[in-house]
Design a protein around this motif. Sequence first.
Motif, PDB file in Angstrom:
ATOM      1  N   ALA A  59     -15.888  13.685  -0.392  1.00  0.00           N
ATOM      2  CA  ALA A  59     -15.189  13.602   0.949  1.00  0.00           C
ATOM      3  C   ALA A  59     -15.398  12.073   1.397  1.00  0.00           C
ATOM      4  O   ALA A  59     -14.244  11.472   2.103  1.00  0.00           O
ATOM      5  CB  ALA A  59     -15.590  14.599   1.841  1.00  0.00           C
ATOM      6  N   HIS A  60     -16.496  11.623   1.476  1.00  0.00           N
ATOM      7  CA  HIS A  60     -16.798  10.251   2.107  1.00  0.00           C
ATOM      8  C   HIS A  60     -15.985   9.344   1.375  1.00  0.00           C
ATOM      9  O   HIS A  60     -15.108   8.509   1.821  1.00  0.00           O
ATOM     10  CB  HIS A  60     -18.338   9.941   2.015  1.00  0.00           C
ATOM     11  CG  HIS A  60     -18.512   8.785   2.721  1.00  0.00           C
ATOM     12  ND1 HIS A  60     -18.455   8.691   3.928  1.00  0.00           N
ATOM     13  CD2 HIS A  60     -18.754   7.544   2.211  1.00  0.00           C
ATOM     14  CE1 HIS A  60     -18.934   7.290   4.299  1.00  0.00           C
ATOM     15  NE2 HIS A  60     -18.979   6.546   3.069  1.00  0.00           N
ATOM     16  N   GLU A  64     -12.784   6.927   2.902  1.00  0.00           N
ATOM     17  CA  GLU A  64     -12.536   5.682   2.496  1.00  0.00           C
ATOM     18  C   GLU A  64     -11.405   4.897   1.985  1.00  0.00           C
ATOM     19  O   GLU A  64     -10.845   4.140   2.507  1.00  0.00           O
ATOM     20  CB  GLU A  64     -14.021   5.167   1.659  1.00  0.00           C
ATOM     21  CG  GLU A  64     -15.447   5.126   2.193  1.00  0.00           C
ATOM     22  CD  GLU A  64     -16.370   4.797   1.343  1.00  0.00           C
ATOM     23  OE1 GLU A  64     -16.339   4.339   0.212  1.00  0.00           O
ATOM     24  OE2 GLU A  64     -17.499   4.855   1.728  1.00  0.00           O
ATOM     25  N   LYS A  65     -11.053   5.758   1.056  1.00  0.00           N
ATOM     26  CA  LYS A  65      -9.497   5.828   0.250  1.00  0.00           C
ATOM     27  C   LYS A  65      -8.736   5.639   1.317  1.00  0.00           C
ATOM     28  O   LYS A  65      -7.663   4.697   1.454  1.00  0.00           O
ATOM     29  CB  LYS A  65      -9.625   6.663  -0.614  1.00  0.00           C
ATOM     30  CG  LYS A  65     -10.366   6.336  -2.178  1.00  0.00           C
ATOM     31  CD  LYS A  65      -9.855   7.126  -3.183  1.00  0.00           C
ATOM     32  CE  LYS A  65     -10.570   7.291  -4.413  1.00  0.00           C
ATOM     33  NZ  LYS A  65     -10.448   8.148  -5.282  1.00  0.00           N
ATOM     34  N   LYS A  66      -8.508   6.812   2.095  1.00  0.00           N
ATOM     35  CA  LYS A  66      -7.592   6.809   3.092  1.00  0.00           C
ATOM     36  C   LYS A  66      -7.402   5.940   4.149  1.00  0.00           C
ATOM     37  O   LYS A  66      -6.582   5.277   4.767  1.00  0.00           O
ATOM     38  CB  LYS A  66      -7.640   8.480   3.732  1.00  0.00           C
ATOM     39  CG  LYS A  66      -7.065   9.521   2.703  1.00  0.00           C
ATOM     40  CD  LYS A  66      -7.193  10.913   3.104  1.00  0.00           C
ATOM     41  CE  LYS A  66      -6.574  11.680   2.380  1.00  0.00           C
ATOM     42  NZ  LYS A  66      -6.702  13.097   2.907  1.00  0.00           N
ATOM     43  N   SER A  67      -8.832   5.449   4.776  1.00  0.00           N
ATOM     44  CA  SER A  67      -8.942   4.328   5.554  1.00  0.00           C
ATOM     45  C   SER A  67      -8.404   3.191   4.960  1.00  0.00           C
ATOM     46  O   SER A  67      -7.864   2.481   5.815  1.00  0.00           O
ATOM     47  CB  SER A  67     -10.565   4.386   6.177  1.00  0.00           C
ATOM     48  OG  SER A  67     -10.807   3.380   6.723  1.00  0.00           O
ATOM     49  N   ALA A  69      -6.343   2.778   2.826  1.00  0.00           N
ATOM     50  CA  ALA A  69      -4.603   3.048   2.538  1.00  0.00           C
ATOM     51  C   ALA A  69      -4.162   2.674   4.285  1.00  0.00           C
ATOM     52  O   ALA A  69      -3.221   2.063   4.476  1.00  0.00           O
ATOM     53  CB  ALA A  69      -4.285   4.325   2.294  1.00  0.00           C
ATOM     54  N   VAL A  70      -4.830   3.452   5.257  1.00  0.00           N
ATOM     55  CA  VAL A  70      -4.260   3.107   6.580  1.00  0.00           C
ATOM     56  C   VAL A  70      -4.319   1.554   6.973  1.00  0.00           C
ATOM     57  O   VAL A  70      -3.466   0.992   7.412  1.00  0.00           O
ATOM     58  CB  VAL A  70      -5.068   3.964   7.441  1.00  0.00           C
ATOM     59  CG1 VAL A  70      -4.717   3.619   9.036  1.00  0.00           C
ATOM     60  CG2 VAL A  70      -4.752   5.418   7.219  1.00  0.00           C
ATOM     61  N   LYS A  71      -5.695   0.946   6.819  1.00  0.00           N
ATOM     62  CA  LYS A  71      -5.762  -0.265   6.987  1.00  0.00           C
ATOM     63  C   LYS A  71      -4.489  -1.118   6.090  1.00  0.00           C
ATOM     64  O   LYS A  71      -4.047  -2.253   6.984  1.00  0.00           O
ATOM     65  CB  LYS A  71      -7.008  -1.009   6.575  1.00  0.00           C
ATOM     66  CG  LYS A  71      -8.135  -0.419   7.381  1.00  0.00           C
ATOM     67  CD  LYS A  71      -9.530  -0.823   7.198  1.00  0.00           C
ATOM     68  CE  LYS A  71     -10.645  -0.450   7.913  1.00  0.00           C
ATOM     69  NZ  LYS A  71     -12.011  -0.730   7.271  1.00  0.00           N
ATOM     70  N   GLU A  72      -4.096  -0.897   4.883  1.00  0.00           N
ATOM     71  CA  GLU A  72      -3.200  -1.670   4.252  1.00  0.00           C
ATOM     72  C   GLU A  72      -1.899  -1.372   4.957  1.00  0.00           C
ATOM     73  O   GLU A  72      -1.031  -2.356   5.105  1.00  0.00           O
ATOM     74  CB  GLU A  72      -3.114  -1.214   2.840  1.00  0.00           C
ATOM     75  CG  GLU A  72      -4.592  -1.729   1.903  1.00  0.00           C
ATOM     76  CD  GLU A  72      -4.058  -1.220   0.603  1.00  0.00           C
ATOM     77  OE1 GLU A  72      -3.317  -0.504   0.352  1.00  0.00           O
ATOM     78  OE2 GLU A  72      -4.977  -1.830  -0.419  1.00  0.00           O
ATOM     79  N   GLN A  73      -1.659  -0.329   5.090  1.00  0.00           N
ATOM     80  CA  GLN A  73      -0.219   0.219   6.169  1.00  0.00           C
ATOM     81  C   GLN A  73       0.017  -0.579   7.376  1.00  0.00           C
ATOM     82  O   GLN A  73       0.850  -0.998   7.818  1.00  0.00           O
ATOM     83  CB  GLN A  73      -0.204   1.566   6.088  1.00  0.00           C
ATOM     84  CG  GLN A  73       0.163   2.263   4.898  1.00  0.00           C
ATOM     85  CD  GLN A  73      -0.003   4.140   5.171  1.00  0.00           C
ATOM     86  OE1 GLN A  73      -0.343   4.484   6.102  1.00  0.00           O
ATOM     87  NE2 GLN A  73       0.104   4.510   3.941  1.00  0.00           N
ATOM     88  N   MET A  74      -1.251  -0.500   8.017  1.00  0.00           N
ATOM     89  CA  MET A  74      -1.205  -1.276   9.409  1.00  0.00           C
ATOM     90  C   MET A  74      -0.948  -2.790   9.123  1.00  0.00           C
ATOM     91  O   MET A  74      -0.249  -3.269   9.936  1.00  0.00           O
ATOM     92  CB  MET A  74      -2.456  -1.114  10.031  1.00  0.00           C
ATOM     93  CG  MET A  74      -2.599   0.376  10.636  1.00  0.00           C
ATOM     94  SD  MET A  74      -4.089   0.803  11.532  1.00  0.00           S
ATOM     95  CE  MET A  74      -3.798  -0.085  13.099  1.00  0.00           C
TER      96      MET A  74
END
Length: 142
Positions: A59-60, A64-67, A69-74
């Motif tokens: 889960a961690h 981290e992967k989703k975080s 991805a969100v940083k890249e999207q931002m």
Amino acid sequence: MELRKKLKSRKTYIKQLEAALSYEVKHRREMEDSLNSAQKERRTLATDYKSKSEELASAHKEIEKKSHAVKEQMETARQMARQLQTTKQKIFALKSHLQKEGLLRDGSLQTPVDSVPSRTNSALSNDSLNWSVSDEESEDSA
């Protein structure tokens, strides 16, 4: 008689020892059963702990992967916002230039039809160049 008394005394003593030994054996079996149960529970808990730890690690990693991805999207959104802002500034600069040259009045492009090739006449007729960019928006960006 004395011998019978001693023999009876020894028999009583042996019965007491047997009773005590029997109690100790029974008590030892109970303790061994309790120990076995505790060891089984410990193994079960250790297995559960390991699986939960692996789930948590998984889960961690997912977080981290989703975080990431969100940083890249931002960052992509910020870049697009910067590009849009630059494009808006260029449109206002173009509008201002066209107005100074007298080619743009009231938001409509003033182009002589004779000088435009026939291929772009259709582009002009569908108002693709008739963009409405108000001066209020240019003041907002300033």
